[in-house]
Design a protein around this motif. Structure first.
Motif, PDB file in Angstrom:
ATOM      1  N   ASP A  37      15.617  -7.994   4.680  1.00 31.12           N
ATOM      2  CA  ASP A  37      14.505  -7.560   3.827  1.00 31.12           C
ATOM      3  C   ASP A  37      13.674  -8.786   3.484  1.00 31.12           C
ATOM      4  OD1 ASP A  37      13.023  -7.090   1.260  1.00 31.12           O
ATOM      5  OD2 ASP A  37      13.893  -5.099   1.485  1.00 31.12           O
ATOM      6  N   VAL A  38      12.430  -8.814   3.966  1.00 30.07           N
ATOM      7  CA  VAL A  38      11.526  -9.933   3.709  1.00 30.07           C
ATOM      8  C   VAL A  38      10.314  -9.399   2.953  1.00 30.07           C
ATOM      9  CG1 VAL A  38      10.151 -11.786   4.710  1.00 30.07           C
ATOM     10  CG2 VAL A  38      12.286 -11.085   5.824  1.00 30.07           C
ATOM     11  N   ARG A  39      10.298  -9.603   1.648  1.00 31.24           N
ATOM     12  CA  ARG A  39       9.204  -9.119   0.778  1.00 31.24           C
ATOM     13  C   ARG A  39       8.966  -7.615   0.967  1.00 31.24           C
ATOM     14  NH1 ARG A  39       4.298 -13.094   2.005  1.00 31.24           N
ATOM     15  NH2 ARG A  39       5.013 -12.611   4.120  1.00 31.24           N
ATOM     16  N   GLY A  40      10.053  -6.869   1.113  1.00 34.34           N
ATOM     17  CA  GLY A  40       9.951  -5.424   1.259  1.00 34.34           C
ATOM     18  C   GLY A  40       9.814  -4.942   2.683  1.00 34.34           C
ATOM     19  N   VAL A  41       9.613  -5.856   3.623  1.00 33.12           N
ATOM     20  CA  VAL A  41       9.507  -5.508   5.042  1.00 33.12           C
ATOM     21  C   VAL A  41      10.904  -5.577   5.662  1.00 33.12           C
ATOM     22  CG1 VAL A  41       8.482  -6.143   7.257  1.00 33.12           C
ATOM     23  CG2 VAL A  41       7.177  -6.461   5.134  1.00 33.12           C
ATOM     24  N   GLN A  42      11.281  -4.542   6.401  1.00 35.05           N
ATOM     25  CA  GLN A  42      12.582  -4.514   7.057  1.00 35.05           C
ATOM     26  C   GLN A  42      12.452  -5.187   8.426  1.00 35.05           C
ATOM     27  OE1 GLN A  42      15.185  -3.356   5.091  1.00 35.05           O
ATOM     28  NE2 GLN A  42      13.420  -3.374   3.706  1.00 35.05           N
TER      29      GLN A  42
ATOM     30  N   ALA B 201       0.821  -1.222   0.000  1.00 37.28           N
ATOM     31  CA  ALA B 201       0.000   0.000   0.000  1.00 37.28           C
ATOM     32  C   ALA B 201       0.850   1.265   0.000  1.00 37.28           C
ATOM     33  CB  ALA B 201      -0.924  -0.004   1.212  1.00 37.28           C
ATOM     34  N   GLY B 202       2.173   1.126   0.005  1.00 42.70           N
ATOM     35  CA  GLY B 202       3.053   2.280  -0.113  1.00 42.70           C
ATOM     36  C   GLY B 202       3.704   2.751   1.171  1.00 42.70           C
ATOM     37  N   HIS B 203       3.565   2.005   2.258  1.00 41.59           N
ATOM     38  CA  HIS B 203       4.163   2.395   3.530  1.00 41.59           C
ATOM     39  C   HIS B 203       5.572   1.817   3.675  1.00 41.59           C
ATOM     40  CE1 HIS B 203       0.298   3.955   4.799  1.00 41.59           C
ATOM     41  NE2 HIS B 203      -0.273   2.784   4.543  1.00 41.59           N
ATOM     42  N   GLU B 204       6.380   2.480   4.492  1.00 38.88           N
ATOM     43  CA  GLU B 204       7.666   1.917   4.895  1.00 38.88           C
ATOM     44  C   GLU B 204       7.424   1.138   6.192  1.00 38.88           C
ATOM     45  OE1 GLU B 204      11.889   3.369   6.844  1.00 38.88           O
ATOM     46  OE2 GLU B 204      10.949   4.679   5.335  1.00 38.88           O
ATOM     47  N   VAL B 205       7.731  -0.150   6.181  1.00 36.65           N
ATOM     48  CA  VAL B 205       7.339  -1.010   7.298  1.00 36.65           C
ATOM     49  C   VAL B 205       8.556  -1.745   7.861  1.00 36.65           C
ATOM     50  CG1 VAL B 205       5.797  -2.851   8.067  1.00 36.65           C
ATOM     51  CG2 VAL B 205       5.079  -1.312   6.222  1.00 36.65           C
ATOM     52  N   HIS B 206       8.678  -1.683   9.187  1.00 35.89           N
ATOM     53  CA  HIS B 206       9.731  -2.392   9.903  1.00 35.89           C
ATOM     54  C   HIS B 206       9.078  -3.324  10.912  1.00 35.89           C
ATOM     55  CE1 HIS B 206      13.118   0.396   8.707  1.00 35.89           C
ATOM     56  NE2 HIS B 206      12.061   1.126   8.393  1.00 35.89           N
ATOM     57  N   VAL B 207       9.729  -4.439  11.202  1.00 33.65           N
ATOM     58  CA  VAL B 207       9.295  -5.360  12.244  1.00 33.65           C
ATOM     59  C   VAL B 207      10.451  -5.560  13.212  1.00 33.65           C
ATOM     60  CG1 VAL B 207       8.577  -7.718  12.802  1.00 33.65           C
ATOM     61  CG2 VAL B 207       7.617  -6.564  10.799  1.00 33.65           C
ATOM     62  N   LEU B 208      10.199  -5.329  14.497  1.00 28.73           N
ATOM     63  CA  LEU B 208      11.156  -5.645  15.544  1.00 28.73           C
ATOM     64  C   LEU B 208      10.687  -6.934  16.205  1.00 28.73           C
ATOM     65  CD1 LEU B 208      11.553  -2.145  17.291  1.00 28.73           C
ATOM     66  CD2 LEU B 208      12.488  -2.937  15.094  1.00 28.73           C
ATOM     67  N   THR B 209      11.528  -7.950  16.213  1.00 30.89           N
ATOM     68  CA  THR B 209      11.096  -9.249  16.730  1.00 30.89           C
ATOM     69  C   THR B 209      12.205  -9.934  17.521  1.00 30.89           C
ATOM     70  OG1 THR B 209      10.180 -11.406  16.138  1.00 30.89           O
ATOM     71  CG2 THR B 209      11.748 -10.440  14.587  1.00 30.89           C
ATOM     72  N   GLY B 210      11.775 -10.745  18.482  1.00 31.57           N
ATOM     73  CA  GLY B 210      12.705 -11.564  19.238  1.00 31.57           C
ATOM     74  C   GLY B 210      12.977 -12.904  18.606  1.00 31.57           C
ATOM     75  N   THR B 211      12.352 -13.187  17.465  1.00 32.19           N
ATOM     76  CA  THR B 211      12.550 -14.461  16.769  1.00 32.19           C
ATOM     77  C   THR B 211      13.804 -14.409  15.904  1.00 32.19           C
ATOM     78  OG1 THR B 211      10.161 -14.863  16.693  1.00 32.19           O
ATOM     79  CG2 THR B 211      11.525 -16.109  15.154  1.00 32.19           C
ATOM     80  N   LEU B 212      14.643 -15.421  16.024  1.00 33.37           N
ATOM     81  CA  LEU B 212      15.840 -15.490  15.191  1.00 33.37           C
ATOM     82  C   LEU B 212      15.462 -15.715  13.729  1.00 33.37           C
ATOM     83  CD1 LEU B 212      18.283 -17.666  17.343  1.00 33.37           C
ATOM     84  CD2 LEU B 212      17.678 -15.245  17.569  1.00 33.37           C
ATOM     85  N   GLY B 213      16.368 -15.329  12.824  1.00 29.86           N
ATOM     86  CA  GLY B 213      16.156 -15.538  11.410  1.00 29.86           C
ATOM     87  C   GLY B 213      16.296 -16.996  11.020  1.00 29.86           C
ATOM     88  N   PRO B 214      16.024 -17.331   9.768  1.00 32.61           N
ATOM     89  CA  PRO B 214      16.076 -18.733   9.324  1.00 32.61           C
ATOM     90  C   PRO B 214      17.447 -19.363   9.470  1.00 32.61           C
ATOM     91  CG  PRO B 214      15.774 -17.221   7.469  1.00 32.61           C
ATOM     92  CD  PRO B 214      15.570 -16.423   8.708  1.00 32.61           C
ATOM     93  N   ASP B 215      18.498 -18.552   9.462  1.00 31.88           N
ATOM     94  CA  ASP B 215      19.859 -19.066   9.643  1.00 31.88           C
ATOM     95  C   ASP B 215      20.450 -18.606  10.970  1.00 31.88           C
ATOM     96  OD1 ASP B 215      20.019 -20.433   7.120  1.00 31.88           O
ATOM     97  OD2 ASP B 215      20.241 -18.470   6.164  1.00 31.88           O
ATOM     98  N   GLY B 216      19.557 -18.312  11.930  1.00 30.15           N
ATOM     99  CA  GLY B 216      20.019 -17.920  13.256  1.00 30.15           C
ATOM    100  C   GLY B 216      20.363 -16.455  13.402  1.00 30.15           C
ATOM    101  N   GLU B 217      19.985 -15.613  12.452  1.00 31.58           N
ATOM    102  CA  GLU B 217      20.299 -14.185  12.533  1.00 31.58           C
ATOM    103  C   GLU B 217      19.706 -13.596  13.815  1.00 31.58           C
ATOM    104  OE1 GLU B 217      20.019 -15.341   8.163  1.00 31.58           O
ATOM    105  OE2 GLU B 217      18.868 -15.689   9.998  1.00 31.58           O
ATOM    106  N   ARG B 218      20.461 -12.735  14.486  1.00 33.34           N
ATOM    107  CA  ARG B 218      20.029 -12.239  15.788  1.00 33.34           C
ATOM    108  C   ARG B 218      20.785 -10.958  16.157  1.00 33.34           C
ATOM    109  NH1 ARG B 218      23.808 -16.161  16.308  1.00 33.34           N
ATOM    110  NH2 ARG B 218      25.433 -15.949  17.909  1.00 33.34           N
ATOM    111  N   GLY B 219      20.471 -10.437  17.347  1.00 31.09           N
ATOM    112  CA  GLY B 219      21.240  -9.352  17.938  1.00 31.09           C
ATOM    113  C   GLY B 219      21.239  -8.049  17.166  1.00 31.09           C
ATOM    114  N   GLY B 220      20.239  -7.837  16.315  1.00 32.30           N
ATOM    115  CA  GLY B 220      20.185  -6.595  15.551  1.00 32.30           C
ATOM    116  C   GLY B 220      20.328  -6.774  14.058  1.00 32.30           C
ATOM    117  N   ALA B 221      20.459  -8.021  13.586  1.00 35.84           N
ATOM    118  CA  ALA B 221      20.571  -8.272  12.144  1.00 35.84           C
ATOM    119  C   ALA B 221      19.329  -7.757  11.424  1.00 35.84           C
ATOM    120  CB  ALA B 221      20.743  -9.765  11.896  1.00 35.84           C
ATOM    121  N   LEU B 222      19.531  -7.136  10.274  1.00 35.83           N
ATOM    122  CA  LEU B 222      18.440  -6.557   9.486  1.00 35.83           C
ATOM    123  C   LEU B 222      18.263  -7.357   8.214  1.00 35.83           C
ATOM    124  CD1 LEU B 222      16.392  -4.234   9.126  1.00 35.83           C
ATOM    125  CD2 LEU B 222      18.214  -2.936   7.993  1.00 35.83           C
TER     126      LEU B 222
END
Length: 381
Positions: free
Chosen positions: A54-59, A31-52
């Motif tokens: 891009d998931v389908r345009g969502v930061q 819809a044209g918004h800039e969208v970020h998600v802050l989450t405690g869930t690790l990434g698919p390869d264990g990304e953590r601790g502030g790793a950023l």
């Protein structure tokens, strides 16, 4: 608009909150918004601790840590959340809460303290802990918290209202892609005209005690005892810690030839399974909304669910499905649908021809109303 979502859980974890936060964020990007998600869930390869990422345009900001049992928490979470909020400078913060959501509650506390417009949505039923939370709220500054409070259904909102006495609590429903789940073929056709073969039951859930898959198996077993042999078939989609108990219940009930425990499958396979089913069963007592049930309803299935849950938002008893009081009542509802082909066909025809009003455009509009309300509350307390 620059939107930040805060959620303990997010993909690759699977579940209701994870799915909804991910889908909502993705549609907001579209819809044209800039969208970020802050989450405690690790990434698919264990990304953590502030790793950023891009998931389908969502930061997606992975702020979790390696913890036992993969818990989505981090002792440094508050510090990392504060850093992320300062870096992003959002126009609104949307917090997604469950019964136990330490990461989300930290996000709400820090966003409010920073003077940011904050909306908080509960995706759970607060039964059992509402009195304790009410007392805690009344003894703290949360008694008049300057945030837009909401829940995913009227049933869930009643519990939140009991906690935040005197504060407004709106309903911000979950949504589904109605086109993706729409019945295929002619919506006016009878599902199986003239045929009364086995009643094809399906349930999609995480196999955890609170979803009550074991009582579901027992209810189906009771229904099977009241019907001629081979009159029922049950497919269970999903996995989880209770799978062993569910398998044992199937074997103890002598239902091995009637029940297919298919495990976790992709959404497209879920969709294909619904195409070959008659009735969706939802046995959970504390279902705040029931996304799987809504997807099944959108696919044209008749829904049998517990009364007093969020599923009543989109299932009218006797129209879209049957609402039951307890497990015995669910067993009798299954028997009724197996015996009354006219009732089954009438509700199925209704569900195939009329979409539930829970598409994403409605949800996006409702979210924007909450964001505007959150902005209006900044500085009011």
């Amino acid at each position: 608009m620059r939107i930040v979502h805060v959620s303990d859980c997010f993909p690759p974890r699977t579940g209701g909150i994870e799915t909804q936060v991910s889908d909502l964020a993705t549609y907001q990007v579209a819809a044209g918004h800039e969208v970020h998600v802050l989450t405690g869930t690790l990434g698919p390869d264990g990304e953590r601790g502030g790793a950023l990422q891009d998931v389908r345009g969502v930061q997606v900001h992975r702020l979790g840590a390696r913890m036992p049992f993969e818990l989505p928490v981090n002792p440094r979470g508050p510090h990392l959340i504060t850093q992320a909020l300062r870096a992003v400078q959002p126009d609104v913060v949307h917090v997604h809460a469950g019964v136990v959501s330490p990461f989300a509650y930290d996000g709400a506390r820090l966003a409010i303290a920073a003077g940011l417009p904050t909306a908080i949505t509960w995706h759970c039923m607060l039964d059992g802990i509402a009195p304790v939370l009410h007392r805690a709220v009344q003894l703290s500054h949360w008694r008049t918290v300057p945030a837009a409070l909401s829940a995913v259904s009227s049933a869930a909102a009643e519990r939140v209202s009991a906690v935040f006495e005197g504060q407004r609590v709106d309903v911000l429903p979950n949504g589904v892609d109605l086109d993706r789940w729409a019945p295929r073929g002619d919506p006016d056709r009878a599902d199986r005209p003239g045929e009364r073969g086995p009643l094809r039951l399906v349930a999609t859930m995480r196999l955890a005690p609170r979803k009550r898959a074991v009582p579901l198996v027992r209810a189906v077993a009771e229904a099977a005892r009241r019907l001629p042999p081979d009159r029922l078939r049950l497919t269970v989609l999903g996995s989880g810690p209770a799978r062993g108990a569910v398998q044992a219940a199937v074997e103890d009930s002598g239902l091995e030839h009637l029940v297919d425990l298919r495990g976790q499958v992709p959404r497209e396979q879920v969709r294909a399974t619904y195409e070959d089913a008659d009735v969706f069963l939802a046995p959970a007592q504390l279902e705040a909304f029931g996304i799987a049930a809504l997807e099944a309803r959108a696919a044209g299935l008749v829904v049998v669910a517990r009364r007093g849950t969020g599923i009543a938002e989109f299932v009218v008893d006797g129209v879209d499905g049957l609402l039951v009081e307890d497990d015995d009542d669910m067993a009798m509802a299954i028997v009724r649908l197996a015996r009354d082909g006219a009732l089954l066909d009438r509700m199925a025809a209704h569900n195939r021809s009329r979409r539930p009003d829970f598409g994403w455009q409605r949800v996006l509009r409702a979210a924007e109303v909450e964001y505007e309300r959150a902005r209006s509350l900044v500085g009011t307390h």
